[in-house]
Write an enzyme that holds these catalytic residues in place. Structure first.
Site, PDB file in Angstrom:
ATOM      1  CE  LYS A  42      -0.475   0.208   4.970  1.00 56.91           C
ATOM      2  NZ  LYS A  42      -0.894  -0.634   6.089  1.00 56.91           N
ATOM      3  NE  ARG A 137      -5.205   0.193  12.240  1.00 58.57           N
ATOM      4  CZ  ARG A 137      -4.252   0.107  11.320  1.00 58.57           C
ATOM      5  NH1 ARG A 137      -3.673   1.205  10.856  1.00 58.57           N
ATOM      6  NH2 ARG A 137      -3.846  -1.068  10.862  1.00 58.57           N
TER       7      ARG A 137
HETATM    8  C1  PLP Z   1       0.084  -1.211   6.611  1.00 51.51           C
HETATM    9  C2  PLP Z   1      -0.147  -2.430   7.372  1.00 51.51           C
HETATM   10  C3  PLP Z   1       0.918  -3.317   7.574  1.00 51.51           C
HETATM   11  C4  PLP Z   1       2.329  -3.064   7.075  1.00 51.51           C
HETATM   12  O1  PLP Z   1       2.955  -2.015   7.747  1.00 51.51           O
HETATM   13  P1  PLP Z   1       4.492  -1.642   7.479  1.00 51.51           P
HETATM   14  O2  PLP Z   1       4.808  -0.677   8.570  1.00 51.51           O
HETATM   15  O3  PLP Z   1       4.569  -1.025   6.131  1.00 51.51           O
HETATM   16  O4  PLP Z   1       5.303  -2.871   7.595  1.00 51.51           O
HETATM   17  C5  PLP Z   1       0.639  -4.479   8.263  1.00 51.51           C
HETATM   18  N1  PLP Z   1      -0.595  -4.749   8.761  1.00 51.51           N
HETATM   19  C6  PLP Z   1      -1.639  -3.916   8.580  1.00 51.51           C
HETATM   20  C7  PLP Z   1      -2.966  -4.279   9.151  1.00 51.51           C
HETATM   21  C8  PLP Z   1      -1.447  -2.730   7.886  1.00 51.51           C
HETATM   22  O5  PLP Z   1      -2.493  -1.901   7.713  1.00 51.51           O
END
Ligand code: PLP
Length: 366
Positions: A42, A137
């Site tokens: 993302k 969250r």
């Molecule tokens: C964005 C996200 C991740 C990945 O996070 P990073 O800090 O880019 O490793 C993992 N789990 C969820 C639920 C996320 O929204």
């Protein structure tokens, strides 16, 4: 590569070799601890090239919080498992079932809708149930409710596979991923296993912020899955926030390159009656005397917050920015910069996210 295209600044330069090495390093590090990885895309607007690197170099699946990104990857031919990271909206259940194989969930009604949609499409869907360990969250808060929900999925939803459980720490509540939190997750997993009378395939411990525990050899052995984006894309958080200077990781695999459109000797303190800036703020300015100030053609609209950028020429200091401009101080630099020259920056996550999404930024793969 098309030369014209390369010369249209600002450029977001993605070094595929460095990203490959970053992916291999994290996959290997986690593999040694029996942890498999979902590569999270993302932050790079689900770049197809980066997704392929993640998959070709050991990630078991690709994850995003945005279903439209997973749809786009599927339509571009990615056949690997796709993981929906944000809890599905009621309005996107059909797409989640159709285009992703796994989703993170915490609500019974959503799980029921997933099950019904699977019946319609005559398919199956895997879920990881999220438990909230305190970050506030997503995730079920009550342990009893969580175990009941797991049992419900296991026994009542025939088309939904209870793939495992997971948690997310750090993103909202800034809660640190500690050995204690991870042990708590394992305990909850074992309570679920006791109830459903089988082992869970997946215990998903978190994000990039969980890597310090792995590096320290303190991750409980039953945590066997992480969802990693930043740690492979930028690998800057571990250095910047946690003090791990991993020399085997490239922190410059993704760089912003901007072009100078003005260089002038000017004072550092604005001249006139100070009021409000373009974003409705009332900023403070320090008088540092005269400076050799350069204006770069890139702005907040592209990178969000200039404090998340780091000039590669360490003698350059970022002064400030507006929607379309970044202002830097060249006074200390040994290099004689001219209008038309370029300045390079490494990035923190927020800026990477915005830059990938900005239509004004030319994304160049090298
Ligand atoms: C964005 C996200 C991740 C990945 O996070 P990073 O800090 O880019 O490793 C993992 N789990 C969820 C639920 C996320 O929204």
């Amino acid at each position: 590569m098309n030369l014209d295209k390369n010369l249209r600044y600002p450029i977001l330069e993605v070094n595929l070799d460095k990203l490959t090495q970053n992916t291999e390093n994290i996959v290997k590090l986690c593999g040694q601890n029996n942890i498999f990885i979902t590569g999270v895309v993302k932050g790079c607007n689900a770049s197809i090239e980066i997704s392929k690197i993640f998959l070709d170099h050991g990630c078991q699946s690709i994850g995003s919080s945005r279903i439209e990104q997973l749809i786009s990857l599927r339509k571009k031919g990615i056949e690997a498992d796709l993981m929906m990271l944000r809890l599905p909206m009621a309005s996107e259940i059909a797409d989640v079932v159709k285009y992703s194989n796994i989703s993170l969930n915490s609500e019974r009604t959503t799980l029921e809708q997933i099950n019904s949609e699977c019946t319609v499409l005559n398919t199956q869907h895997k879920v990881i149930l999220m438990y909230d360990l305190g970050d506030l969250r997503e995730g079920v808060w009550s342990t009893e409710e969580f175990i009941n929900l797991a049992e419900y999925v296991e026994t009542e939803l025939s088309r939904v596979e209870l793939y495992g459980i997971g948690t997310n720490l750090g993103c909202y509540g800034s809660v640190k991923t500690t050995e204690e939190k991870m042990q708590q997750l394992v305990q909850i997993a074992e309570m679920v296993e006791e109830r459903i009378q089988r082992k869970l395939k997946v215990i998903s411990g978190g994000t990039t912020f969980a890597l310090p525990l792995v590096l320290d050899g303190k991750m409980p052995s039953r945590i066997n899955h992480l969802r990693i984006g930043e740690g492979m894309l930028l690998s800057k958080d571990l250095q910047y926030f946690f003090g791990y200077n991993l020399d085997f990781m490239h922190k410059n695999a993704i760089k912003l390159i901007a072009q100078i459109i003005e260089i002038q000797d000017k004072p550092s303190f604005p001249d006139g009656e100070l009021f409000v800036d373009s974003f409705g703020n009332f900023p403070q300015y320090n008088d540092k005397g005269r400076q050799k100030r350069a204006l770069l053609a890139v702005g907040k609209q592209d990178f969000g917050d200039h404090n998340k950028l780091f000039p590669v020429d360490a003698s350059i200091e970022i002064i400030g920015s507006s929607s379309d401009h970044l202002i830097v101080d060249l006074s200390q630099s040994a290099k004689e910069y001219r209008v038309g020259d370029i300045v390079e920056f490494t990035l923190l996550y927020q800026s990477m996210l915005y830059l990938f999404l900005s239509a004004s930024i030319n994304k160049v793969l090298v």
